[in-house]
Design an enzyme around this catalytic site. Sequence first.
Site, mmCIF file in Angstrom:
data_model
loop_
_atom_site.group_PDB
_atom_site.id
_atom_site.type_symbol
_atom_site.label_atom_id
_atom_site.label_comp_id
_atom_site.label_asym_id
_atom_site.label_seq_id
_atom_site.Cartn_x
_atom_site.Cartn_y
_atom_site.Cartn_z
ATOM 1 N N CYS A 1 0.810 -1.226 0.000
ATOM 2 C CA CYS A 1 0.000 0.000 0.000
ATOM 3 C C CYS A 1 0.835 1.265 0.000
ATOM 4 C CB CYS A 1 -0.959 0.006 1.194
ATOM 5 S SG CYS A 1 -0.133 0.084 2.811
ATOM 6 N N HIS B 1 -1.660 1.034 7.085
ATOM 7 C CA HIS B 1 -2.221 1.067 5.729
ATOM 8 C C HIS B 1 -2.416 2.507 5.264
ATOM 9 C CE1 HIS B 1 -4.121 -0.613 2.243
ATOM 10 N NE2 HIS B 1 -5.233 0.056 2.452
ATOM 11 N N ASP C 1 -8.013 3.471 -3.007
ATOM 12 C CA ASP C 1 -7.083 2.539 -2.382
ATOM 13 C C ASP C 1 -6.680 1.471 -3.394
ATOM 14 O OD1 ASP C 1 -5.634 0.810 -0.856
ATOM 15 O OD2 ASP C 1 -7.195 0.396 0.627
#
Length: 290
Positions: free
Chosen positions: A68, A107, A122
């Site tokens: 991420c 994250h 995302d």
Amino acid sequence: MNLEEYFARTDYKGSLEKQDLETLTDIFQHHIRAVPFENLSIHCGEKITLELEHVYNKIVRRKRGGWCMENNQLLGWVLKRLGYDTSFLGAYVFNPHQNAYATIMTHLVVKVVIDGKAYIVDGGFGVSYQMWQPMELVSGKDQPQAPGVFRFTEKNAIWYLEKTRRKQYIPNQNFSNSDLLEKKECRKVYMFSLEPQTVEDFRFQCTYLQTSPDSLFTKKSICTLQTPDGFRALIGWTLTETTYNYKENMDLVEFVTLEDEEVEKTLKEKFNITLDRKLVPINVKGFYTI
């Protein structure tokens, strides 16, 4: 670093003039279908760093993927260069085996504001919890997408993401009880606040996740890529290919176990990844569901 090279990497040939939701969605979908979510560096003797130029070189020029902090940092840079109103947020990932959210903010996600509406973008979660479209930041509203139904819920200024999946058909019954399969139909994904973050806020986490014996990412070698009709994932030696909604309210999940000598070839053929160093696959039981 330049946008033309990035868009050649994702094969995006659409508009660069409009900063609207349609363009954002198109750019985003090209990214998640071209750039894998993967942690293979940890398992082939490389160090993951957060410097943007290093991330750009790894993903765009070496045609690798990332986790991420790499995928979403690069996406954020692209969108900002195009004129989108972007910022980074930090999330705490839900651990289904502990039935609890992580205590460390690990994250990184992107928030984009278009015409006064906020969206979460995302591109760095992977497998079946990878959104396929930017999600409007609104509480209590079902947002159906190809992977399933996503929903945000806000409580006391904390936002919670959850996803409801379809039923699953697993032709290879040897894997019907695999620890990689999510047993619950509705699954918590992560929680976050709207406090802006920077990449610097993730320095400790980046080191921790690739070195700690308690980290999911040291326990499993992971490579996953979204496809036009689902996703594929290589977890250790286990290759899965999921087709969304192949029958009404039913996903097809196909499993196969690879031999050592098949791993490198599979990475190239299924994920377009060629590693510079030898990968040592690992898959400690538990900790992760697809």
